[in-house]
Design an enzyme around this catalytic site. Structure first.
Site, PDB file in Angstrom:
ATOM      1  N   ASP A   1      -7.281  19.160 -42.424  1.00  0.00           N
ATOM      2  CA  ASP A   1      -6.473  18.132 -41.843  1.00  0.00           C
ATOM      3  C   ASP A   1      -6.109  18.752 -40.717  1.00  0.00           C
ATOM      4  O   ASP A   1      -6.435  20.089 -40.243  1.00  0.00           O
ATOM      5  CB  ASP A   1      -5.223  17.508 -42.578  1.00  0.00           C
TER       6      ASP A   1
HETATM    7  C1  GLC Z   1      -3.427  13.449 -39.173  1.00  0.00           C
HETATM    8  C2  GLC Z   1      -4.007  12.681 -40.599  1.00  0.00           C
HETATM    9  C3  GLC Z   1      -5.275  12.497 -41.013  1.00  0.00           C
HETATM   10  C4  GLC Z   1      -6.245  12.216 -39.836  1.00  0.00           C
HETATM   11  C5  GLC Z   1      -6.087  13.351 -38.997  1.00  0.00           C
HETATM   12  C6  GLC Z   1      -6.711  12.816 -37.571  1.00  0.00           C
HETATM   13  O1  GLC Z   1      -2.681  14.211 -39.337  1.00  0.00           O
HETATM   14  O2  GLC Z   1      -3.384  13.535 -41.834  1.00  0.00           O
HETATM   15  O3  GLC Z   1      -5.339  11.478 -42.002  1.00  0.00           O
HETATM   16  O4  GLC Z   1      -7.326  11.627 -40.119  1.00  0.00           O
HETATM   17  O5  GLC Z   1      -4.858  13.854 -38.676  1.00  0.00           O
HETATM   18  O6  GLC Z   1      -6.124  12.188 -36.767  1.00  0.00           O
END
Ligand code: GLC
Length: 750
Positions: A277
């Protein structure tokens, strides 16, 4: 500091590789990946595994002057390695629709995307084909706007009803979650673009999400929290999986070799790419060793850590090359690698109609006394509740969408031909304007964005006004709204109605009932709210959730009877918050991420319960599994939902052939209007050792069945779906298993 390091890193790369394809270097194709890996320098390998960093404000990323404005607003890019014919690929959010910047500098075109119903609304349809269709439409926008991977679906289990991101997930049940995720993935990937099944795993709270440790038993992990990922991975083969922010039993999921290599890849046969993430984890060398191939969005710290760990031997050649190979195998599947000429013109009109019809099917009818709905002969409606005029189409965070418009409920009802009590409308819209101005001032004029959404506070309407409406209007609608999102969990107090809301529903129902006029309550909410204390007052209750940009039209379609509601609850509506299994093991009293209370990151992992760590003490007894184990009375059970017509189930059959058990059931429309019904297959297993009283094992939704007509629905499960986790493997106990098709809404069980 960051910029300098970034420049040095990339300067090194440019020095080594130079720009453009070198004539003798192999150019990437799907068939020469090993050769390309062999030709790559260490810098190139590490560069490939670390994204280019958070895209700049306008989506441009200046790396040594190189601007990378491939798709402004996308969440991340991988590095290109031109020498070897390796392009960047574009990763973009999110589950309710593609999120990119709707406008670009020096560009008169617009890049709006369609806001579809949020995950929990899709799940409430219990319609696999519909969810696949939604995925297919979103995937088309991903492709036509030049993106390669959609960072969706989110499918973490609703362990607790207050988790801020439940709106973009699906359910408290792993089968409904997993099959919804699988349908979504299949739909998106029909466009030959990828998905990222997230967040693997046990990301069940937003409070302190990057540092909180989810403490869970193997059994609860395997039977509940990993189960929906297993179903989706095996059935839909997502191109990528995104690991979660949190620790699992003390190890960061993105650095957990057992989770990624043994469970995800070996046990489930996942052969795609694993990414972090955004800024997930704390040691990129451990990401690589664990088989988390790609670091997103990518930092120079991660680049340097991997480089130095490789040079010290901590990261082996084999481990590094395995990640590079996974990344190249992903890249060669992407439209951008194939040179797809995207139009920047997806069919937004078509997608809006799909969004509207899907939003309709997610609407759950909780109550409809004496067929109060649909409002067929009511023309003039008193619309109460400030959310009626500030309808919530989606949630906060990366799951937000930049749509061209949203249809609020009043517009929807107007479109359906209803008139409003304009005096009442003025009271609300006046106050709403005031609140919006105050909010803008408070948020330094920040318009709604992925980080913030204005939500109006409800206001008191004095009794004389309510009485006037009861005298002059034909019916009343009261909307209650609940917003939530990424970065924070819901506060316990907004599970309950506020005093203002309680007074409103009581006064309006009394006044309208005295005139024998109907009142419907509309729950424009992100998840479960308290209902038992007031549900006896209105004639009808519907739950449209957050239905996307056409949400207001969808509510009107159901209120007018144009669409017969067929949604079912994907999570239980408990009587009280503290009935939730494990309720105390959740940060319900911490104004989430309140670092002032606990500091930025608690060094001692076990210092603060539900902030630094959360004990999943309810184990496998999550959601209905827990309420039924504890014999807790609930307000509305999992799977509950009424219709404007009635159905009868008959001829339930279950035949085993080999390892497959085929089940069929006939549904007859015994009412007066056409409608759709869901067959929910539950299985009750032998109770030694203790297991949930019943567990959902599959479901199917009927087509539109006309009055007097029937449809036989078939579904199958595998014998192994009956298993329970026993120490270190799944076992299927000998004994009697009860198969039932249940519709708790009408207390039927075959
Ligand atoms: C965020 C989220 C994830 C998302 C990623 C990109 O923090 O946890 O679901 O796809 O970062 O924005």
């Amino acid at each position: 500091m960051k910029k300098i390091i970034m420049i040095s890193m990339s300067a090194a790369y440019l020095a080594v590789s130079g720009c453009g394809a070198q004539k003798d270097a192999p150019q990437l194709t799907p068939n020469n990946i090993d050769e390309v890996v062999a030709a790559m320098t260490l810098e190139e390998k590490v560069l490939l595994l670390v994204g280019i960093g958070m895209p700049g404000e306008n989506g441009t990323q200046t790396v040594v002057g190189e601007t990378n404005a491939l798709v402004p607003g996308a969440a991340g890019l991988t590095h290109a390695i031109p020498r070897l014919g390796i392009p960047s690929i574009v990763l973009a959010d999110g589950p309710a629709g593609l999120r990119i910047k709707p406008k670009r500098e020096n560009d008169t075109a617009t890049y709006y995307c369609t806001a579809f119903p949020v995950g929990v609304c899709l799940a409430a349809s219990w319609n696999k084909k519909l969810i696949e269709n939604t995925g297919e439409s979103i995937g088309n926008e991903v492709k036509e706007y030049g993106c390669d991977i959609l960072l969706a679906p989110g499918s973490n289990i609703h362990r607790n009803i207050l988790c801020g991101r439940n709106y973009e997930y699906f359910s408290e049940d792993p089968v409904l979650s997993g099959m919804s995720a699988a349908a979504y993935i299949k739909g998106v990937q029909k466009n030959d673009v990828g998905t990222s099944l997230k967040h693997f795993a046990l990301n069940n709270q937003e409070t302190n999400r990057s540092y909180s440790n989810s403490k869970v038993s193997d059994r609860a992990a395997r039977e509940i929290y990993y189960r929906q990922f297993e179903i989706a991975v095996k059935d839909a083969k997502p191109w990528t999986v995104m690991t979660s922010y949190n620790y699992i039993n003390g190890v960061y999921s993105s650095q957990d070799q057992n989770l990624i290599q043994n469970i995800l890849r070996k046990d489930w046969g996942f052969d795609g790419l694993v990414m972090t993430d955004w800024f997930g984890g704390d040691d990129a060398a451990q990401n690589i060793i664990a088989g988390n191939d790609l670091m997103m969005p990518g930092t120079d710290k991660q680049y340097n850590r991997i480089t130095e760990a490789y040079k010290s031997g901590l990261v082996t050649d084999a481990q590094l090359n395995a990640c590079v190979k996974k990344t190249l195998q992903l890249i060669v599947k992407c439209p951008r690698f194939k040179g797809y000429k995207y139009s920047n013109k997806p069919d937004l009109k078509l997608h809006a109609t799909i969004s509207r019809s899907n939003a309709c099917e997610g609407i759950v009818l909780l109550k409809n006394n004496n067929d109060a709905l649909p409002f067929t002969n009511q023309k003039q409606i008193a619309v109460f509740g400030i959310t009626s005029y500030n309808f919530l189409s989606g949630g906060i965070g990366s799951g937000d969408v930049n749509e061209a418009y949203t249809v609020d409920m009043c517009t929807g009802l107007t479109n359906a031909g209803y008139k409003f009590d304009s005096h009442l409308q003025d009271i609300y819209t006046e106050n709403l304007k005031l609140q919006q101005e105050q909010s803008r001032a408070a948020h330094t004029g920040k318009a709604d964005s992925m980080f913030f959404k204005f939500v109006a506070q409800d206001i008191n309407i004095d009794n004389s006004e309510i009485q006037r409406c009861a005298n002059s209007d034909d019916a009343a609608v009261i909307t209650f709204g609940r917003m939530s999102g990424e970065f924070a969990d819901r506060n316990i107090k907004e599970f309950y109605l506020s005093d203002t809301e309680k007074n409103l529903v009581k006064s309006v129902c009394e006044a309208f009932k005295a005139k024998n006029k109907k009142v419907v309550v509309v729950l424009n909410v992100c998840g479960a709210v308290e209902t038992s204390s007031w549900k006896d007052m209105p004639d009808a209750i519907i739950v449209p959730w957050m239905g996307g940009q056409e949400g207001g039209n969808a509510v009107a379609d159901v209120i007018s009877g144009k669409v017969n509601p067929s949604g079912k609850l994907p999570m239980t509506f408990p009587v009280d918050y503290f009935d939730v299994p494990g309720a105390k093991n959740f940060p319900y009293d911490i104004v989430a991420n309140d670092k002032s209370k606990f500091g930025d990151k608690c060094v001692n992992r076990d210092s603060i319960e539900n902030y630094d760590f959360t004990n999943y003490t309810e184990d496998i007894f999550v959601g209905y599994r827990g309420y039924e184990k504890n014999n807790t009375k609930v307000s509305y059970p999992f799977g509950y939902g009424l219709s404007y017509t009635t159905f009868a189930f008959s001829d339930l059959k279950a035949e085993k052939s080999g390892d497959v058990i085929n089940v069929s059931v006939t549904i007859k429309n015994t009412g007066k209007v056409a409608g759709k019904e869901v067959a929910q297959l539950f299985v009750s297993a032998p109770q030694n050792p203790e297991r949930p009283k019943r567990e959902l094992k599959n479901f199917e939704k009927s087509d539109l069945i006309n009055p007097g007509q029937s449809q036989t629905l078939s579904m199958s499960i595998n014998v192994n779906d009956l298993a329970r986790w026993d120490v270190n493997s799944f076992v299927v106990d000998k004994g009697k298993y009860k198969f039932s098709i249940a519709d708790l809404s009408v207390d039927v069980e075959l």
